[in-house]
Scaffold this motif. Structure first.
Motif, PDB file in Angstrom:
ATOM      1  N   GLU A   1       0.841  -1.195   0.000  1.00  0.00           N
ATOM      2  CA  GLU A   1       0.000   0.000   0.000  1.00  0.00           C
ATOM      3  C   GLU A   1       0.875   1.243   0.000  1.00  0.00           C
ATOM      4  N   ALA A   2       0.298   2.340  -0.495  1.00  0.00           N
ATOM      5  CA  ALA A   2       0.923   3.663  -0.414  1.00  0.00           C
ATOM      6  C   ALA A   2       0.157   4.475   0.627  1.00  0.00           C
ATOM      7  N   ARG A   3       0.880   5.290   1.417  1.00  0.00           N
ATOM      8  CA  ARG A   3       0.263   6.082   2.479  1.00  0.00           C
ATOM      9  C   ARG A   3       0.731   7.540   2.381  1.00  0.00           C
ATOM     10  N   TRP A   4      -0.084   8.445   2.928  1.00  0.00           N
ATOM     11  CA  TRP A   4       0.217   9.879   2.894  1.00  0.00           C
ATOM     12  C   TRP A   4       0.027  10.453   4.291  1.00  0.00           C
ATOM     13  N   PRO A   5       0.901  11.381   4.737  1.00  0.00           N
ATOM     14  CA  PRO A   5       0.743  11.971   6.071  1.00  0.00           C
ATOM     15  C   PRO A   5      -0.624  12.620   6.246  1.00  0.00           C
ATOM     16  N   ALA A   6      -1.261  12.354   7.392  1.00  0.00           N
ATOM     17  CA  ALA A   6      -2.602  12.879   7.642  1.00  0.00           C
ATOM     18  C   ALA A   6      -2.611  14.392   7.808  1.00  0.00           C
ATOM     19  N   SER A   7      -1.488  14.969   8.265  1.00  0.00           N
ATOM     20  CA  SER A   7      -1.451  16.399   8.557  1.00  0.00           C
ATOM     21  C   SER A   7      -1.014  17.249   7.375  1.00  0.00           C
ATOM     22  N   ALA A   8      -0.699  16.628   6.249  1.00  0.00           N
ATOM     23  CA  ALA A   8      -0.217  17.370   5.085  1.00  0.00           C
ATOM     24  C   ALA A   8      -1.231  17.293   3.950  1.00  0.00           C
ATOM     25  N   PRO A   9      -1.445  18.414   3.246  1.00  0.00           N
ATOM     26  CA  PRO A   9      -2.353  18.360   2.094  1.00  0.00           C
ATOM     27  C   PRO A   9      -1.801  17.417   1.037  1.00  0.00           C
ATOM     28  N   VAL A  10      -2.682  16.682   0.395  1.00  0.00           N
ATOM     29  CA  VAL A  10      -2.249  15.739  -0.639  1.00  0.00           C
ATOM     30  C   VAL A  10      -1.850  16.510  -1.883  1.00  0.00           C
ATOM     31  N   CYS A  11      -0.629  16.311  -2.324  1.00  0.00           N
ATOM     32  CA  CYS A  11      -0.119  16.976  -3.524  1.00  0.00           C
ATOM     33  C   CYS A  11      -0.241  15.997  -4.690  1.00  0.00           C
ATOM     34  N   VAL A  12      -1.374  16.001  -5.344  1.00  0.00           N
ATOM     35  CA  VAL A  12      -1.601  15.049  -6.419  1.00  0.00           C
ATOM     36  C   VAL A  12      -0.715  15.408  -7.602  1.00  0.00           C
ATOM     37  N   THR A  13       0.135  14.498  -7.989  1.00  0.00           N
ATOM     38  CA  THR A  13       1.053  14.722  -9.100  1.00  0.00           C
ATOM     39  C   THR A  13       0.920  13.601 -10.113  1.00  0.00           C
ATOM     40  N   GLU A  14       1.389  13.863 -11.308  1.00  0.00           N
ATOM     41  CA  GLU A  14       1.413  12.819 -12.319  1.00  0.00           C
ATOM     42  C   GLU A  14       2.492  11.795 -11.960  1.00  0.00           C
ATOM     43  N   LYS A  15       2.383  10.624 -12.535  1.00  0.00           N
ATOM     44  CA  LYS A  15       3.404   9.615 -12.316  1.00  0.00           C
ATOM     45  C   LYS A  15       4.763  10.152 -12.738  1.00  0.00           C
ATOM     46  N   VAL A  16       5.781   9.825 -11.961  1.00  0.00           N
ATOM     47  CA  VAL A  16       7.144  10.192 -12.314  1.00  0.00           C
ATOM     48  C   VAL A  16       7.745   8.998 -13.036  1.00  0.00           C
ATOM     49  N   GLU A  17       7.741   9.064 -14.348  1.00  0.00           N
ATOM     50  CA  GLU A  17       8.203   7.929 -15.139  1.00  0.00           C
ATOM     51  C   GLU A  17       9.710   8.025 -15.352  1.00  0.00           C
ATOM     52  N   LEU A  18      10.418   6.999 -14.923  1.00  0.00           N
ATOM     53  CA  LEU A  18      11.867   6.949 -15.001  1.00  0.00           C
ATOM     54  C   LEU A  18      12.302   5.744 -15.816  1.00  0.00           C
ATOM     55  N   ALA A  19      13.490   5.828 -16.355  1.00  0.00           N
ATOM     56  CA  ALA A  19      14.030   4.707 -17.119  1.00  0.00           C
ATOM     57  C   ALA A  19      14.505   3.614 -16.174  1.00  0.00           C
ATOM     58  N   ALA A  20      14.287   2.381 -16.568  1.00  0.00           N
ATOM     59  CA  ALA A  20      14.738   1.263 -15.738  1.00  0.00           C
ATOM     60  C   ALA A  20      16.250   1.155 -15.735  1.00  0.00           C
ATOM     61  N   GLY A  21      16.882   1.551 -16.841  1.00  0.00           N
ATOM     62  CA  GLY A  21      18.329   1.457 -16.934  1.00  0.00           C
ATOM     63  C   GLY A  21      18.807   0.016 -16.848  1.00  0.00           C
ATOM     64  N   ASP A  22      20.005  -0.148 -16.315  1.00  0.00           N
ATOM     65  CA  ASP A  22      20.579  -1.493 -16.199  1.00  0.00           C
ATOM     66  C   ASP A  22      20.481  -2.036 -14.780  1.00  0.00           C
ATOM     67  N   SER A  23      19.732  -1.345 -13.910  1.00  0.00           N
ATOM     68  CA  SER A  23      19.682  -1.764 -12.515  1.00  0.00           C
ATOM     69  C   SER A  23      18.772  -2.981 -12.338  1.00  0.00           C
ATOM     70  N   PHE A  24      19.142  -3.839 -11.395  1.00  0.00           N
ATOM     71  CA  PHE A  24      18.356  -5.023 -11.075  1.00  0.00           C
ATOM     72  C   PHE A  24      17.343  -4.677  -9.989  1.00  0.00           C
ATOM     73  N   PHE A  25      16.351  -5.540  -9.835  1.00  0.00           N
ATOM     74  CA  PHE A  25      15.419  -5.373  -8.719  1.00  0.00           C
ATOM     75  C   PHE A  25      16.150  -5.567  -7.393  1.00  0.00           C
ATOM     76  N   SER A  26      15.777  -4.747  -6.427  1.00  0.00           N
ATOM     77  CA  SER A  26      16.190  -5.012  -5.050  1.00  0.00           C
ATOM     78  C   SER A  26      15.313  -6.148  -4.532  1.00  0.00           C
ATOM     79  N   THR A  27      15.922  -7.127  -3.869  1.00  0.00           N
ATOM     80  CA  THR A  27      15.155  -8.274  -3.389  1.00  0.00           C
ATOM     81  C   THR A  27      15.234  -8.464  -1.875  1.00  0.00           C
ATOM     82  N   ASN A  28      16.186  -7.800  -1.209  1.00  0.00           N
ATOM     83  CA  ASN A  28      16.313  -7.935   0.242  1.00  0.00           C
ATOM     84  C   ASN A  28      16.915  -6.647   0.784  1.00  0.00           C
ATOM     85  N   GLU A  29      16.073  -5.841   1.439  1.00  0.00           N
ATOM     86  CA  GLU A  29      16.502  -4.504   1.853  1.00  0.00           C
ATOM     87  C   GLU A  29      16.991  -4.444   3.296  1.00  0.00           C
ATOM     88  N   ALA A  30      17.107  -5.570   3.983  1.00  0.00           N
ATOM     89  CA  ALA A  30      17.559  -5.555   5.376  1.00  0.00           C
ATOM     90  C   ALA A  30      19.076  -5.561   5.444  1.00  0.00           C
TER      91      ALA A  30
END
Length: 238
Positions: free
Chosen positions: A209-238
């Motif tokens: 899920e995506a969440r937004w701070p309750a005390s801040a106005p929602v800044c609705v923006t368009e999707k930020v489309e970025l290039a995938a490049g040569d980077s791999f998926f992150s699979t373990n962030e710990a």
């Protein structure tokens, strides 16, 4: 991720100081003194005193609406704080990175060893240091606890993204900020990614899920489309 947000925040701090509101040091860091100065300015000028410099506050404070790139928008100060900290890295082995331990102290979180996963701590710092009235979830060190934070929203710039880790019906997770996306992945600005504050690609199907701070106005923006490049998926962030 080149940022002009420091210069934008300095501009706001200069304007506040000139008008008699104390933002603290004019250093481009959005701290609680700057937020409090904005709230006082807003209250004195008949604006919604939310501590966020949106278009209306910008016009009254600066004389015009700030022309900024979406990623530099001062109305998402928690995201600007996250960007400022890119490159902070934990100490591998004995010892701790003082900045990470200091985040916990200032947020009132019991955390003493940066070998303990700190993605939730990073998000807690960015939110609590810029939005003084925002309630953090219980035990913010637990990534999935951020599913109870604020309000649900669509993934958008600055939103908090909560992912499953290990297995979808397990307890492990990861949390960070939306910085963009490509057709296969979200680009996530977060802590404890490769033992540092960095941006990684995380597969879309891991998003809970995506969440937004309750005390801040929602800044609705368009999707930020970025290039995938040569980077791999992150699979373990710990």
């Amino acid at each position: 991720m080149t940022s002009k947000s420091v210069e934008n925040i300095k501009q706001i701090q200069h304007a506040l100081a000139r008008k008699g509101y104390n933002p603290g040091p004019v250093d481009g860091v959005w701290g609680r003194l700057t937020e409090a100065a904005v709230r006082h300015f807003q209250a004195d000028h008949g604006l919604v005193a939310d501590g966020v410099v949106g278009p209306k506050t910008s016009v009254v404070l600066l004389g015009n609406e700030m022309a900024v790139a979406p990623s530099d928008d001062p109305s998402i100060p928690w995201f600007q704080e996250a960007r400022r900290l890119v490159g902070v890295r934990e100490v591998v082995g004995p010892g701790n990175e003082p900045k990470i331990i200091d985040w916990a102290k200032k947020a009132g979180i019991d955390y003493r060893d940066d070998d303990i996963p700190w993605c939730g701590l990073f998000v807690a710092h960015c939110v609590s240091s810029t939005l003084s009235g925002e309630l953090l979830p219980g035990n913010p060190l637990g990534a999935r606890n951020w599913l109870k934070f604020g309000a649900p929203c669509s993934p958008m710039l600055g939103s908090i993204l909560v992912f499953w880790r290990g297995k979808i019906d397990g307890w492990k997770g990861h949390v960070g900020f939306y910085a963009g996306e490509d057709k296969d992945a979200f680009h996530v600005l977060g802590g404890n990614q490769g033992n540092s504050v960095s941006i990684v690609r995380i597969a879309r199907d891991r998003l809970l899920e995506a969440r937004w701070p309750a005390s801040a106005p929602v800044c609705v923006t368009e999707k930020v489309e970025l290039a995938a490049g040569d980077s791999f998926f992150s699979t373990n962030e710990a």
